[in-house]
Design an enzyme around this catalytic site. Structure first.
Site, PDB file in Angstrom:
ATOM      1  CE  LYS A 180      -3.535  -2.707   0.142  1.00 24.26           C
ATOM      2  NZ  LYS A 180      -3.088  -3.887  -0.606  1.00 24.26           N
TER       3      LYS A 180
HETATM    4  C1  PLP Z   1      -9.084  -4.313  -1.999  1.00 25.21           C
HETATM    5  C2  PLP Z   1      -8.410  -5.003  -0.859  1.00 25.21           C
HETATM    6  N1  PLP Z   1      -9.134  -5.425   0.193  1.00 25.21           N
HETATM    7  C3  PLP Z   1      -8.569  -6.014   1.247  1.00 25.21           C
HETATM    8  C4  PLP Z   1      -7.212  -6.243   1.312  1.00 25.21           C
HETATM    9  C5  PLP Z   1      -6.648  -6.953   2.500  1.00 25.21           C
HETATM   10  O1  PLP Z   1      -5.725  -6.175   3.190  1.00 25.21           O
HETATM   11  P1  PLP Z   1      -4.743  -6.838   4.262  1.00 25.21           P
HETATM   12  O2  PLP Z   1      -3.635  -7.495   3.492  1.00 25.21           O
HETATM   13  O3  PLP Z   1      -4.266  -5.684   5.077  1.00 25.21           O
HETATM   14  O4  PLP Z   1      -5.525  -7.826   5.060  1.00 25.21           O
HETATM   15  C6  PLP Z   1      -6.407  -5.815   0.261  1.00 25.21           C
HETATM   16  C7  PLP Z   1      -4.954  -6.042   0.311  1.00 25.21           C
HETATM   17  O5  PLP Z   1      -4.279  -6.227  -0.644  1.00 25.21           O
HETATM   18  C8  PLP Z   1      -7.011  -5.182  -0.861  1.00 25.21           C
HETATM   19  O6  PLP Z   1      -6.294  -4.766  -1.905  1.00 25.21           O
END
Ligand code: PLP
Length: 378
Positions: A180
């Site tokens: 991110k």
């Molecule tokens: C659209 C979206 N939702 C949820 C997530 C999940 O995030 P995390 O890896 O912090 O659990 C991501 C991560 O890549 C994402 O791109």
């Protein structure tokens, strides 16, 4: 090698993490609390609740939105698998709808037709740095008495009109994974303006405890905490919180650098009919968590990715179509989402990171165009 991304993180974050390690208090404490305050202030929300990652933030938000077994939640399939998984974790059923092919975000015009008596919530996704049409989704939700749990995982700092994402929906969830724009290693944050929901979220992220360890420690009380409902261990550590505080201070600078590079890619690729550059709606500036192009060429994308990799340039497919992944395909064997399927087949992420040089960018564009061969207009 030109990687897909590089971390915008350095000595200040390292010093902040080291200070926590030396402090003797490692898990959720003062640093997490300060990180939460910074996120809440930045996005313009009353509350921010930090979690172990965005997937757990989405899971908790769905619980707080009253979603449970037997319920349906409308979401896009053009997303990372965690979007749908969080709905399944809450015991509910994802109902996938197609996207707007220009923004790659949920098409609000299709949401209403997907509402059934079992629909409890809508989960729009702000994909790869661009806010979805949240006002349109909220309007539909309000008319049908539904809650909105916004998956803004990749899009901290993005705006819709005058508002920052995180200030609009019932619950908005951000990710601080290293892919991110800014990161805490792993990490998530929920923002909300609902005081009662915020209190419940703080409790169920820590097993449902009535009092946090920090509050008990600071009060010096020997009173025992109570566990009034089922909770989870979805806490963030203070090491992550301390890194997040520094990263939040850098956020605007990071987003400005990413935008500068993205606009330069746009210019370099502007009149190449084989490559469609990202679309930006007038009221929603892109934060370019990823720089995503759509290939208008008949050459297989995999050959292009292999060729660029051989030249030392990393690329990634745009975004997955969740309903085509085996776990979901077996549950939705007949589902067809034409725009999602086209987008997942045709999109490609190019390298973009703070510190990327113009020479590196030129090399990416040269290699891309060399592989695609002669221009139609040449
Ligand atoms: C659209 C979206 N939702 C949820 C997530 C999940 O995030 P995390 O890896 O912090 O659990 C991501 C991560 O890549 C994402 O791109």
């Amino acid at each position: 090698m030109i990687p897909i991304t590089r971390l915008a993180i350095g000595e200040e974050e390292a010093a902040a993490a080291l200070a926590v390690i030396r402090s003797g208090w490692l898990t959720q404490g003062e640093r997490v609390r300060e990180f939460e305050e910074r996120v809440a202030t930045y996005v313009g929300a009353a509350h921010a609740i930090a979690t172990s990652n965005c997937t757990t933030a989405l899971h908790l938000s769905l619980i707080a939105a009253g979603v449970g077994p037997g319920d349906e939640v409308i979401c896009p399939s053009f997303s990372f698998i965690a979007t749908a998984n969080s709905i399944v974790h809450a015991g509910a059923t994802p109902v996938f709808v197609d996207i707007d092919p220009r923004t790659y975000n949920i098409d609000p015009a299709l949401v209403e037709a997907a509402i059934t008596p079992r629909t409890r919530a809508i989960m729009p996704v702000d994909q790869i740095g661009l806010g979805a049409d949240i006002p349109a989704v909220l309007e539909i939700a309000r008319r049908h008495g539904l809650r909105v749990v916004e998956d803004a995982a990749p899009s901290i700092g993005a705006t819709v009109g005058e508002s920052r994402l995180g200030s609009l929906s019932d619950f908005t969830c951000f990710s601080f994974h290293p892919r991110k724009s800014i990161t805490t290693g792993e990490g998530g944050v929920i923002t909300t303006n609902d005081d009662a929901a915020a209190e419940r979220l703080r409790s169920i992220r820590s097993h449902g405890a009535s009092v946090s360890d920090l509050a008990r420690y600071q009060s010096g009380s020997t009173d025992l905490e109570e566990y009034r409902e089922l909770g989870y261990n979805y806490r963030m550590t203070d090491i992550q919180g301390a890194i997040g505080i520094v990263q939040m201070r850098r956020l605007d600078e990071v987003l400005a650098a990413r935008r500068h590079l993205a606009l330069r890619y746009n210019e370099l690729l502007a009149d190449d009919e084989r490559i469609e550059t990202p679309f930006e709606p007038a009221d929603r500036p892109h934060t370019f968590q990823s720089y995503c192009v759509r290939l208008r060429s008949t050459r297989p994308r995999q050959d292009l990715m292999n060729d660029l990799a051989a030249r030392g340039i990393a690329t990634r497919r745009g975004v997955m179509a969740i309903h085509l992944e085996p776990y979901y395909r077996s549950r939705y064997p007949q589902l067809s989402l034409p725009e999602t399927e086209r987008a997942t087949a045709e999109t490609l992420l190019l390298p973009l990171y703070v510190g990327m040089t113009e020479a590196e960018q030129d090399e990416v564009v040269r290699a891309l165009q060399a592989h695609l061969g002669e221009r139609l207009s040449d």
